[in-house]
Write a protein that holds these residues in place. Structure first.
Motif, PDB file in Angstrom:
ATOM      1  N   GLY A 146       0.815  -1.207   0.000  1.00 18.79           N
ATOM      2  CA  GLY A 146       0.000   0.000   0.000  1.00 18.79           C
ATOM      3  C   GLY A 146       0.849   1.257   0.000  1.00 18.79           C
ATOM      4  O   GLY A 146       0.607   2.187  -0.775  1.00 18.79           O
ATOM      5  N   TYR A 147       1.864   1.291   0.862  1.00 21.64           N
ATOM      6  CA  TYR A 147       2.725   2.467   0.950  1.00 21.64           C
ATOM      7  C   TYR A 147       3.503   2.685  -0.345  1.00 21.64           C
ATOM      8  O   TYR A 147       3.550   3.802  -0.878  1.00 21.64           O
ATOM      9  CB  TYR A 147       3.701   2.331   2.115  1.00 21.64           C
ATOM     10  CG  TYR A 147       4.772   3.405   2.096  1.00 21.64           C
ATOM     11  CD1 TYR A 147       4.498   4.695   2.525  1.00 21.64           C
ATOM     12  CD2 TYR A 147       6.060   3.132   1.602  1.00 21.64           C
ATOM     13  CE1 TYR A 147       5.460   5.694   2.469  1.00 21.64           C
ATOM     14  CE2 TYR A 147       7.022   4.118   1.547  1.00 21.64           C
ATOM     15  CZ  TYR A 147       6.724   5.396   1.979  1.00 21.64           C
ATOM     16  OH  TYR A 147       7.679   6.382   1.914  1.00 21.64           O
ATOM     17  N   LEU A 148       4.147   1.626  -0.838  1.00 25.17           N
ATOM     18  CA  LEU A 148       4.998   1.777  -2.021  1.00 25.17           C
ATOM     19  C   LEU A 148       4.181   2.210  -3.230  1.00 25.17           C
ATOM     20  O   LEU A 148       4.605   3.087  -3.997  1.00 25.17           O
ATOM     21  CB  LEU A 148       5.728   0.468  -2.307  1.00 25.17           C
ATOM     22  CG  LEU A 148       6.798   0.073  -1.277  1.00 25.17           C
ATOM     23  CD1 LEU A 148       7.274  -1.348  -1.524  1.00 25.17           C
ATOM     24  CD2 LEU A 148       7.972   1.045  -1.315  1.00 25.17           C
ATOM     25  N   MET A 149       2.994   1.626  -3.423  1.00 24.03           N
ATOM     26  CA  MET A 149       2.156   2.040  -4.534  1.00 24.03           C
ATOM     27  C   MET A 149       1.714   3.491  -4.367  1.00 24.03           C
ATOM     28  O   MET A 149       1.742   4.283  -5.320  1.00 24.03           O
ATOM     29  CB  MET A 149       0.930   1.139  -4.667  1.00 24.03           C
ATOM     30  CG  MET A 149       0.177   1.385  -5.969  1.00 24.03           C
ATOM     31  SD  MET A 149      -1.484   0.691  -6.020  1.00 24.03           S
ATOM     32  CE  MET A 149      -2.401   1.942  -5.113  1.00 24.03           C
ATOM     33  N   LEU A 304      -5.074  -8.294 -13.192  1.00 25.86           N
ATOM     34  CA  LEU A 304      -4.159  -9.245 -12.567  1.00 25.86           C
ATOM     35  C   LEU A 304      -2.767  -8.637 -12.465  1.00 25.86           C
ATOM     36  O   LEU A 304      -2.221  -8.136 -13.452  1.00 25.86           O
ATOM     37  CB  LEU A 304      -4.100 -10.542 -13.380  1.00 25.86           C
ATOM     38  CG  LEU A 304      -3.328 -11.688 -12.739  1.00 25.86           C
ATOM     39  CD1 LEU A 304      -4.112 -12.274 -11.568  1.00 25.86           C
ATOM     40  CD2 LEU A 304      -3.030 -12.777 -13.770  1.00 25.86           C
ATOM     41  N   ILE A 305      -2.203  -8.676 -11.278  1.00 27.78           N
ATOM     42  CA  ILE A 305      -0.840  -8.204 -11.054  1.00 27.78           C
ATOM     43  C   ILE A 305       0.037  -9.434 -10.803  1.00 27.78           C
ATOM     44  O   ILE A 305      -0.065 -10.070  -9.763  1.00 27.78           O
ATOM     45  CB  ILE A 305      -0.754  -7.250  -9.838  1.00 27.78           C
ATOM     46  CG1 ILE A 305      -1.802  -6.136  -9.944  1.00 27.78           C
ATOM     47  CG2 ILE A 305       0.655  -6.691  -9.713  1.00 27.78           C
ATOM     48  CD1 ILE A 305      -1.651  -5.217 -11.124  1.00 27.78           C
ATOM     49  N   LYS A 306       0.859  -9.766 -11.760  1.00 25.27           N
ATOM     50  CA  LYS A 306       1.717 -10.949 -11.629  1.00 25.27           C
ATOM     51  C   LYS A 306       2.955 -10.618 -10.796  1.00 25.27           C
ATOM     52  O   LYS A 306       3.494  -9.517 -10.897  1.00 25.27           O
ATOM     53  CB  LYS A 306       2.124 -11.449 -13.014  1.00 25.27           C
ATOM     54  CG  LYS A 306       0.958 -11.909 -13.872  1.00 25.27           C
ATOM     55  CD  LYS A 306       1.427 -12.431 -15.226  1.00 25.27           C
ATOM     56  CE  LYS A 306       0.247 -12.884 -16.074  1.00 25.27           C
ATOM     57  NZ  LYS A 306       0.683 -13.406 -17.398  1.00 25.27           N
ATOM     58  N   CYS A 307       3.388 -11.575 -10.006  1.00 21.95           N
ATOM     59  CA  CYS A 307       4.583 -11.322  -9.209  1.00 21.95           C
ATOM     60  C   CYS A 307       5.523 -12.522  -9.119  1.00 21.95           C
ATOM     61  O   CYS A 307       6.603 -12.414  -8.544  1.00 21.95           O
ATOM     62  CB  CYS A 307       4.217 -10.841  -7.808  1.00 21.95           C
ATOM     63  SG  CYS A 307       3.237 -11.972  -6.842  1.00 21.95           S
ATOM     64  N   ALA A 308       5.120 -13.655  -9.686  1.00 21.90           N
ATOM     65  CA  ALA A 308       5.955 -14.854  -9.574  1.00 21.90           C
ATOM     66  C   ALA A 308       7.334 -14.661 -10.206  1.00 21.90           C
ATOM     67  O   ALA A 308       8.323 -15.247  -9.746  1.00 21.90           O
ATOM     68  CB  ALA A 308       5.251 -16.045 -10.217  1.00 21.90           C
ATOM     69  N   ASP A 309       7.407 -13.817 -11.232  1.00 25.77           N
ATOM     70  CA  ASP A 309       8.679 -13.641 -11.941  1.00 25.77           C
ATOM     71  C   ASP A 309       9.611 -12.650 -11.245  1.00 25.77           C
ATOM     72  O   ASP A 309      10.784 -12.534 -11.623  1.00 25.77           O
ATOM     73  CB  ASP A 309       8.433 -13.195 -13.383  1.00 25.77           C
ATOM     74  CG  ASP A 309       7.656 -11.888 -13.467  1.00 25.77           C
ATOM     75  OD1 ASP A 309       6.788 -11.665 -12.600  1.00 25.77           O
ATOM     76  OD2 ASP A 309       7.900 -11.097 -14.389  1.00 25.77           O
ATOM     77  N   VAL A 310       9.120 -11.929 -10.225  1.00 28.34           N
ATOM     78  CA  VAL A 310       9.971 -10.945  -9.549  1.00 28.34           C
ATOM     79  C   VAL A 310      10.107 -11.213  -8.049  1.00 28.34           C
ATOM     80  O   VAL A 310      10.865 -10.519  -7.368  1.00 28.34           O
ATOM     81  CB  VAL A 310       9.447  -9.505  -9.762  1.00 28.34           C
ATOM     82  CG1 VAL A 310       9.551  -9.112 -11.229  1.00 28.34           C
ATOM     83  CG2 VAL A 310       8.023  -9.352  -9.258  1.00 28.34           C
ATOM     84  N   MET A 328       1.489  -2.468  -9.785  1.00 26.36           N
ATOM     85  CA  MET A 328       0.204  -1.981  -9.292  1.00 26.36           C
ATOM     86  C   MET A 328       0.016  -0.513  -9.660  1.00 26.36           C
ATOM     87  O   MET A 328      -1.069  -0.110 -10.111  1.00 26.36           O
ATOM     88  CB  MET A 328       0.127  -2.180  -7.786  1.00 26.36           C
ATOM     89  CG  MET A 328       0.109  -3.644  -7.344  1.00 26.36           C
ATOM     90  SD  MET A 328       0.492  -3.856  -5.575  1.00 26.36           S
ATOM     91  CE  MET A 328      -0.877  -2.996  -4.799  1.00 26.36           C
ATOM     92  N   ALA A 329       1.044   0.289  -9.483  1.00 24.22           N
ATOM     93  CA  ALA A 329       0.957   1.712  -9.790  1.00 24.22           C
ATOM     94  C   ALA A 329       0.734   1.949 -11.278  1.00 24.22           C
ATOM     95  O   ALA A 329      -0.038   2.837 -11.675  1.00 24.22           O
ATOM     96  CB  ALA A 329       2.221   2.429  -9.313  1.00 24.22           C
ATOM     97  N   GLN A 330       1.391   1.151 -12.111  1.00 24.98           N
ATOM     98  CA  GLN A 330       1.216   1.281 -13.552  1.00 24.98           C
ATOM     99  C   GLN A 330      -0.235   1.064 -13.947  1.00 24.98           C
ATOM    100  O   GLN A 330      -0.778   1.788 -14.785  1.00 24.98           O
ATOM    101  CB  GLN A 330       2.134   0.290 -14.274  1.00 24.98           C
ATOM    102  CG  GLN A 330       3.604   0.668 -14.240  1.00 24.98           C
ATOM    103  CD  GLN A 330       4.503  -0.422 -14.808  1.00 24.98           C
ATOM    104  OE1 GLN A 330       4.031  -1.477 -15.250  1.00 24.98           O
ATOM    105  NE2 GLN A 330       5.797  -0.186 -14.798  1.00 24.98           N
ATOM    106  N   VAL A 331      -0.856   0.060 -13.338  1.00 30.50           N
ATOM    107  CA  VAL A 331      -2.272  -0.203 -13.625  1.00 30.50           C
ATOM    108  C   VAL A 331      -3.147   0.923 -13.067  1.00 30.50           C
ATOM    109  O   VAL A 331      -4.050   1.426 -13.728  1.00 30.50           O
ATOM    110  CB  VAL A 331      -2.701  -1.569 -13.054  1.00 30.50           C
ATOM    111  CG1 VAL A 331      -4.213  -1.736 -13.179  1.00 30.50           C
ATOM    112  CG2 VAL A 331      -1.989  -2.694 -13.779  1.00 30.50           C
ATOM    113  N   ALA A 332      -2.853   1.333 -11.826  1.00 30.43           N
ATOM    114  CA  ALA A 332      -3.666   2.368 -11.175  1.00 30.43           C
ATOM    115  C   ALA A 332      -3.677   3.674 -11.980  1.00 30.43           C
ATOM    116  O   ALA A 332      -4.682   4.386 -12.014  1.00 30.43           O
ATOM    117  CB  ALA A 332      -3.148   2.614  -9.761  1.00 30.43           C
TER     118      ALA A 332
END
Length: 335
Positions: A146-149, A304-310, A328-332
């Motif tokens: 939440g903070y980072l986004m 969908l926010i993928k995170c398995a690759d990072v 998340m921010a890019q989508v927001a």
């Protein structure tokens, strides 16, 4: 009569959406904000008033006349507000991650409102703290994602960003739905007692149908928000839940949109990171990941926010959260 506790000094209201102010008690209510006024007479337990949408900016003063008792809320701003919801990976604090310390900042544009959890003494912030402004020393205790986004969005847009916490570690999705919501549906088997994680007895305090829905989510409704950040599913990777997760997540999104009075409310669904552990049945874990992807594919305004690759895959709580927040921010920014 009372205003809902979320309407306190420093509150961030969602810009460009109807402003709904609500509270409890019976009597006459008058709300004035930015030269606009709304009135009602409450005859039940809860009352709601709606004002027209405002553009980004502030500060304003909100005045409430609650059956003759005057209440003033100052430092009111219009920005973008997100509900940070789910279980432990959304609850994970900033100082539990490997995010660089230079990202910890003091910035009054970033504000946090915390709903009270079942074991509130475990938390750094509570609803009684109201809207907490970001401070270099205390953001360590904010939800990391939440903070980072929020920081990334503020850096890009200059807008006030509000984060409302609505999470509980080790929570199953059933607890975030109304009690009895699964009965008579194809997901009914997942409502049975054997689906609740009994390996840790204290989990039963919240992992009953409707517990968290009533205790943490429903009290926020119908607050206007920009979107919901949903990171949950680890608690539903056991039988029989994993087979019904797609249907249950779809039900949750529809229910929350209804309660928040926003039928197209955006949901950012963070897909589970991979977790390779001897006790994890990979086929079941993958089914929940697939279910999240399918819901995002078929439902409007679900991303969908993928995170398995990072993210790391050797623990259930990957410490790498910054790249996920960036996605998340890019989508927001497109909402």
């Amino acid at each position: 009569m009372n205003l809902n506790p979320i309407f306190t000094t420093g509150v961030i209201l969602q810009a460009q959406k109807p402003v709904r102010v609500f509270g409890t008690g019976t009597g006459k209510v008058t709300i004035t904000l930015g030269g606009k006024t709304a009135q009602t007479v409450s005859t039940g337990e809860k009352w709601v008033l709606e004002l027209p949408a405002f553009d980004y900016g502030g500060p304003y003063t909100l005045e409430a006349d609650l059956d003759g008792t005057r209440q003033i809320v100052e430092d009111v701003w219009f920005g973008d507000v997100y509900i940070a919801a789910g279980q432990s990976n959304m609850q994970m604090k900033l100082d539990e991650t490997n995010a660089p310390k230079e990202l910890y900042c003091t910035n009054s544009d970033l504000r946090l409102y915390s709903t009270d959890r079942v074991f509130e003494d475990e938390d750094y912030f509570h609803s009684r703290d109201g809207w907490v402004l970001a401070d270099r020393e205390t953001v360590a205790h904010w939800t990391a994602l939440g903070y980072l986004m929020a920081k990334l969005l503020n850096d890009k847009t200059g807008r006030k960003i509000g984060i409302i916490t609505c999470y509980q570690g080790a929570a199953i999705v059933q607890s975030w739905l109304p009690k009895g919501a699964l009965l008579g549906t194809p997901c009914e088997e997942a409502a049975q007692e054997h689906s609740i994680d009994k390996r840790v007895k204290e989990y039963l305090a919240w992992n009953q149908d409707g517990n968290l829905y009533n205790a943490q989510f429903l009290i926020l409704t119908p607050y206007s928000v920009k979107g919901v950040l949903w990171y949950q599913g680890e608690g539903n990777t056991r039988a029989p839940d994993y087979a019904y997760y797609e249907g249950m997540l779809e039900m949750l999104i529809n229910q929350w949109r209804k309660d928040l009075q926003d039928e197209k409310l955006p949901f950012l669904v963070i897909q589970l990171a991979d977790h390779f552990h001897p006790e994890v049945i990979q086929a079941q874990w993958k089914m929940v990941q697939t279910a999240q992807a399918r819901v995002a594919e078929k439902m409007e305004n679900v991303h969908l926010i993928k995170c398995a690759d990072v993210c790391e895959n050797d623990g259930i709580h990957p410490p790498t959260k910054l790249p996920v927040a960036e996605r998340m921010a890019q989508v927001a920014l497109t909402l």
